[in-house]
Design a protein around this motif. Structure first.
Motif, PDB file in Angstrom:
ATOM      1  N   LYS A  24     -63.817  86.146  78.711  1.00  0.00           N
ATOM      2  CA  LYS A  24     -64.406  86.463  80.016  1.00  0.00           C
ATOM      3  C   LYS A  24     -64.634  85.230  80.889  1.00  0.00           C
ATOM      4  O   LYS A  24     -64.636  85.321  82.111  1.00  0.00           O
ATOM      5  CB  LYS A  24     -65.714  87.232  79.816  1.00  0.00           C
ATOM      6  CG  LYS A  24     -65.536  88.594  79.131  1.00  0.00           C
ATOM      7  CD  LYS A  24     -66.867  89.276  78.905  1.00  0.00           C
ATOM      8  CE  LYS A  24     -66.684  90.681  78.337  1.00  0.00           C
ATOM      9  NZ  LYS A  24     -66.052  90.693  77.014  1.00  0.00           N
ATOM     10  N   LYS A  25     -64.822  84.072  80.285  1.00  0.00           N
ATOM     11  CA  LYS A  25     -65.128  82.864  81.055  1.00  0.00           C
ATOM     12  C   LYS A  25     -63.927  82.372  81.869  1.00  0.00           C
ATOM     13  O   LYS A  25     -64.101  81.714  82.897  1.00  0.00           O
ATOM     14  CB  LYS A  25     -65.606  81.749  80.114  1.00  0.00           C
ATOM     15  CG  LYS A  25     -66.961  82.023  79.466  1.00  0.00           C
ATOM     16  CD  LYS A  25     -67.375  80.860  78.584  1.00  0.00           C
ATOM     17  CE  LYS A  25     -68.742  81.128  77.937  1.00  0.00           C
ATOM     18  NZ  LYS A  25     -69.139  80.016  77.046  1.00  0.00           N
ATOM     19  N   ASN A  26     -62.724  82.663  81.402  1.00  0.00           N
ATOM     20  CA  ASN A  26     -61.531  82.107  82.052  1.00  0.00           C
ATOM     21  C   ASN A  26     -60.796  83.094  82.955  1.00  0.00           C
ATOM     22  O   ASN A  26     -59.642  82.864  83.319  1.00  0.00           O
ATOM     23  CB  ASN A  26     -60.567  81.573  80.984  1.00  0.00           C
ATOM     24  CG  ASN A  26     -61.084  80.292  80.344  1.00  0.00           C
ATOM     25  OD1 ASN A  26     -61.631  79.435  81.030  1.00  0.00           O
ATOM     26  ND2 ASN A  26     -60.936  80.187  79.036  1.00  0.00           N
ATOM     27  N   ILE A  27     -61.456  84.200  83.306  1.00  0.00           N
ATOM     28  CA  ILE A  27     -60.842  85.149  84.226  1.00  0.00           C
ATOM     29  C   ILE A  27     -60.675  84.487  85.598  1.00  0.00           C
ATOM     30  O   ILE A  27     -61.624  83.913  86.140  1.00  0.00           O
ATOM     31  CB  ILE A  27     -61.699  86.424  84.354  1.00  0.00           C
ATOM     32  CG1 ILE A  27     -61.766  87.160  83.015  1.00  0.00           C
ATOM     33  CG2 ILE A  27     -61.133  87.353  85.434  1.00  0.00           C
ATOM     34  CD1 ILE A  27     -62.710  88.343  83.008  1.00  0.00           C
ATOM     35  N   ARG A  28     -59.486  84.567  86.151  1.00  0.00           N
ATOM     36  CA  ARG A  28     -59.205  83.922  87.437  1.00  0.00           C
ATOM     37  C   ARG A  28     -59.447  84.917  88.575  1.00  0.00           C
ATOM     38  O   ARG A  28     -58.527  85.632  89.009  1.00  0.00           O
ATOM     39  CB  ARG A  28     -57.771  83.388  87.463  1.00  0.00           C
ATOM     40  CG  ARG A  28     -57.529  82.258  86.479  1.00  0.00           C
ATOM     41  CD  ARG A  28     -56.160  81.637  86.666  1.00  0.00           C
ATOM     42  NE  ARG A  28     -55.100  82.548  86.289  1.00  0.00           N
ATOM     43  CZ  ARG A  28     -54.620  82.666  85.054  1.00  0.00           C
ATOM     44  NH1 ARG A  28     -55.128  81.943  84.081  1.00  0.00           N
ATOM     45  NH2 ARG A  28     -53.635  83.506  84.793  1.00  0.00           N
ATOM     46  N   TYR A  29     -60.670  84.951  89.068  1.00  0.00           N
ATOM     47  CA  TYR A  29     -61.053  85.942  90.077  1.00  0.00           C
ATOM     48  C   TYR A  29     -60.336  85.719  91.399  1.00  0.00           C
ATOM     49  O   TYR A  29     -60.001  86.675  92.102  1.00  0.00           O
ATOM     50  CB  TYR A  29     -62.572  85.925  90.284  1.00  0.00           C
ATOM     51  CG  TYR A  29     -63.338  86.376  89.063  1.00  0.00           C
ATOM     52  CD1 TYR A  29     -63.430  87.724  88.733  1.00  0.00           C
ATOM     53  CD2 TYR A  29     -63.946  85.453  88.213  1.00  0.00           C
ATOM     54  CE1 TYR A  29     -64.126  88.147  87.602  1.00  0.00           C
ATOM     55  CE2 TYR A  29     -64.636  85.865  87.080  1.00  0.00           C
ATOM     56  CZ  TYR A  29     -64.723  87.211  86.787  1.00  0.00           C
ATOM     57  OH  TYR A  29     -65.393  87.625  85.664  1.00  0.00           O
ATOM     58  N   ARG A  30     -60.087  84.457  91.745  1.00  0.00           N
ATOM     59  CA  ARG A  30     -59.391  84.174  93.011  1.00  0.00           C
ATOM     60  C   ARG A  30     -57.972  84.731  92.985  1.00  0.00           C
ATOM     61  O   ARG A  30     -57.510  85.329  93.966  1.00  0.00           O
ATOM     62  CB  ARG A  30     -59.351  82.662  93.256  1.00  0.00           C
ATOM     63  CG  ARG A  30     -58.720  82.279  94.587  1.00  0.00           C
ATOM     64  CD  ARG A  30     -58.749  80.784  94.815  1.00  0.00           C
ATOM     65  NE  ARG A  30     -60.116  80.287  94.932  1.00  0.00           N
ATOM     66  CZ  ARG A  30     -60.430  79.005  95.080  1.00  0.00           C
ATOM     67  NH1 ARG A  30     -59.456  78.093  95.152  1.00  0.00           N
ATOM     68  NH2 ARG A  30     -61.682  78.620  95.179  1.00  0.00           N
ATOM     69  N   ALA A  31     -57.280  84.575  91.858  1.00  0.00           N
ATOM     70  CA  ALA A  31     -55.926  85.103  91.726  1.00  0.00           C
ATOM     71  C   ALA A  31     -55.933  86.632  91.792  1.00  0.00           C
ATOM     72  O   ALA A  31     -55.066  87.246  92.421  1.00  0.00           O
ATOM     73  CB  ALA A  31     -55.308  84.639  90.402  1.00  0.00           C
ATOM     74  N   ILE A  32     -56.945  87.238  91.163  1.00  0.00           N
ATOM     75  CA  ILE A  32     -57.065  88.701  91.170  1.00  0.00           C
ATOM     76  C   ILE A  32     -57.267  89.210  92.596  1.00  0.00           C
ATOM     77  O   ILE A  32     -56.619  90.164  93.036  1.00  0.00           O
ATOM     78  CB  ILE A  32     -58.231  89.152  90.263  1.00  0.00           C
ATOM     79  CG1 ILE A  32     -57.871  88.893  88.795  1.00  0.00           C
ATOM     80  CG2 ILE A  32     -58.562  90.632  90.478  1.00  0.00           C
ATOM     81  CD1 ILE A  32     -59.034  89.031  87.851  1.00  0.00           C
ATOM     82  N   LEU A  33     -58.170  88.575  93.325  1.00  0.00           N
ATOM     83  CA  LEU A  33     -58.436  88.985  94.706  1.00  0.00           C
ATOM     84  C   LEU A  33     -57.214  88.780  95.596  1.00  0.00           C
ATOM     85  O   LEU A  33     -56.936  89.592  96.488  1.00  0.00           O
ATOM     86  CB  LEU A  33     -59.643  88.211  95.260  1.00  0.00           C
ATOM     87  CG  LEU A  33     -61.004  88.565  94.641  1.00  0.00           C
ATOM     88  CD1 LEU A  33     -62.089  87.624  95.164  1.00  0.00           C
ATOM     89  CD2 LEU A  33     -61.375  90.016  94.963  1.00  0.00           C
ATOM     90  N   SER A  34     -56.468  87.709  95.348  1.00  0.00           N
ATOM     91  CA  SER A  34     -55.254  87.441  96.139  1.00  0.00           C
ATOM     92  C   SER A  34     -54.219  88.537  95.924  1.00  0.00           C
ATOM     93  O   SER A  34     -53.620  89.050  96.874  1.00  0.00           O
ATOM     94  CB  SER A  34     -54.663  86.080  95.757  1.00  0.00           C
ATOM     95  OG  SER A  34     -55.556  85.037  96.054  1.00  0.00           O
ATOM     96  N   MET A  35     -54.008  88.903  94.661  1.00  0.00           N
ATOM     97  CA  MET A  35     -53.030  89.947  94.356  1.00  0.00           C
ATOM     98  C   MET A  35     -53.483  91.307  94.880  1.00  0.00           C
ATOM     99  O   MET A  35     -52.676  92.092  95.385  1.00  0.00           O
ATOM    100  CB  MET A  35     -52.777  90.012  92.849  1.00  0.00           C
ATOM    101  CG  MET A  35     -51.968  88.838  92.318  1.00  0.00           C
ATOM    102  SD  MET A  35     -51.457  89.021  90.583  1.00  0.00           S
ATOM    103  CE  MET A  35     -53.003  88.656  89.734  1.00  0.00           C
ATOM    104  N   LEU A  36     -54.786  91.570  94.789  1.00  0.00           N
ATOM    105  CA  LEU A  36     -55.323  92.832  95.299  1.00  0.00           C
ATOM    106  C   LEU A  36     -55.143  92.915  96.813  1.00  0.00           C
ATOM    107  O   LEU A  36     -54.769  93.970  97.355  1.00  0.00           O
ATOM    108  CB  LEU A  36     -56.804  92.950  94.929  1.00  0.00           C
ATOM    109  CG  LEU A  36     -57.503  94.267  95.255  1.00  0.00           C
ATOM    110  CD1 LEU A  36     -56.840  95.425  94.513  1.00  0.00           C
ATOM    111  CD2 LEU A  36     -58.985  94.185  94.884  1.00  0.00           C
TER     112      LEU A  36
END
Length: 393
Positions: A24-36
């Motif tokens: 859970k610590k290494n989830i890349r939220y910025r990449a997820i939001l970009s793809m979304l």
């Protein structure tokens, strides 16, 4: 209201992904939001702009024409075997796959498809920060299908880590093969098929980013694409014909077996419990369908179709859905249609495991161990794509 359901569906997918995340610590939220964001913008363009509508219309007409041309070949061989005015699924829907398979073979032979996949994949890699191999597999799976795609990268399959292998297999199970897209379009509205294919590429990577986050070093970030052994043009045509025939026959055999099995289970449940098995599945999946944006009064019917796809395959579910689609709202039809366009089902676990095992026995055993988690992730990817579709209906 639709924004509320979109948020609810999105939250459901993210929570279900987060619950099984292995880091859970290494989830890349910025990449997820970009793809979304790319998914939302892409869906808006395709549905609500003149350019997008023209693209959808062109692709739909192209596949319709290909199916017609394919049927010309079928009629030459089988003409007169079917009753006038009737439509035989095997002849009119499955056998034209052979012709489309030939066209894909030609585009591969001329290096057109590999070139597009390679450079679009590299652009996606810049967007999401995932490896070149992951993005290549995500894109090429949508063209080649879940088993054939691994043949093009067989030199790397034995070298990737367990985490990377999970992402590759999730993308493969979340995709479909272009060879059978025309068949889908005879059962679903073409615009939903086209949008689903595009959305699923990123949905699989988003879910994998949450369930299975990891970093790829510069040394690991390689893409070694296996070149096909050199064949003459007409050898390639012959191979493509046989590949298309195999797909058509396999799908036909699976439909015969699964539809008969589902009917048997329904029959037994109706006798014993006075309710069909598919209705029970509908009630189980109804809350999920509702949170994805489907009206509550249609959630049981939609949930039944979604569950049918999961336990059998997308063709069985599409045929069942085609029978009831006219009784459902446009919103439900769009959401369910997008959900159905993927290989996320139990039988695909065996297909992908066998495909990888044929190239590397050890890695095939690894895939077999996370088979259920693979189905879980690819199903969440289908839910994410369908939820995004619901935002625009």
């Amino acid at each position: 209201m639709r924004f509320l359901f979109f948020a609810a569906g999105l939250l459901l997918v993210f929570i279900l992904s987060y619950l099984v995340s292995n880091d859970k610590k290494n989830i890349r939220y910025r990449a997820i939001l970009s793809m979304l964001a790319v998914q939302i913008i892409l869906t808006f363009i395709l549905l609500n702009t003149k350019a997008g509508i023209l693209i959808i219309s062109f692709i739909s007409k192209m596949f319709n024409k290909l199916i017609e041309l394919g049927i010309d070949g079928v009629n030459f061989v089988f003409g007169g075997l079917e009753n006038k005015g009737s439509s035989t699924f095997f002849l009119n829907v499955l056998l034209p796959i052979i012709f489309i398979s030939i066209l894909i073979g030609i585009l591969n032979y001329l290096k057109i498809l590999p070139l597009i996949i390679k450079y679009v994949g590299m652009a996606l890699s810049k967007l999401n920060g995932m490896g070149k191999l992951e993005n290549y597999i995500a894109l090429s799976s949508a063209v080649l299908g879940q088993s054939e795609v691994f043949l093009t990268t067989k030199k790397q399959i034995g070298l990737v880590s367990k985490k990377r292998l999970y992402t590759l297999c999730t993308s493969a199970m979340s995709a479909v093969s272009i060879a059978i897209v025309g068949s889908y379009m005879t059962m679903l509205e073409p615009k939903y098929v086209v949008i689903a294919i595009m959305l699923n590429i990123l949905s699989a990577l988003i879910v994998a980013n949450i369930v299975n986050p990891y970093e790829v070093t510069d040394e690991e970030d390689l893409l070694i694409v296996e070149e096909d052994h050199k064949m003459s043009f007409f050898q390639m045509i012959g191979e493509s014909v046989m590949d298309g025939l195999k797909v058509a026959v396999i799908v036909a055999a699976m439909l015969i077996g699964f539809i008969a099995l589902i009917n048997l289970i329904d029959y037994l449940f109706t006798i014993i419990f006075h309710i069909s098995f598919q209705t029970i599945l509908g009630y189980i999946f109804a809350p999920i369908a509702f949170l994805m944006g489907i009206p509550w009064d249609e959630a049981v019917k939609a949930g039944s179709i979604m569950a049918t796809k999961l336990v059998t395959n997308e063709f069985v579910a599409m045929l069942n859905f085609k029978d009831i689609a006219g009784t459902l709202s446009e919103k439900t039809v769009g959401i369910v249609s997008v959900f159905l366009v993927s290989f996320a089902n139990f039988s695909s676990i065996g297909i992908i495991t066998g495909s990888v095992k044929a190239l590397d026995t050890k890695q095939g055993d690894v895939v077999a161990k996370f088979g259920m988690k693979l189905l879980y992730g690819s199903t969440l990817a289908s839910m994410l794509s369908a939820t995004i579709m619901g935002l625009f209906l």
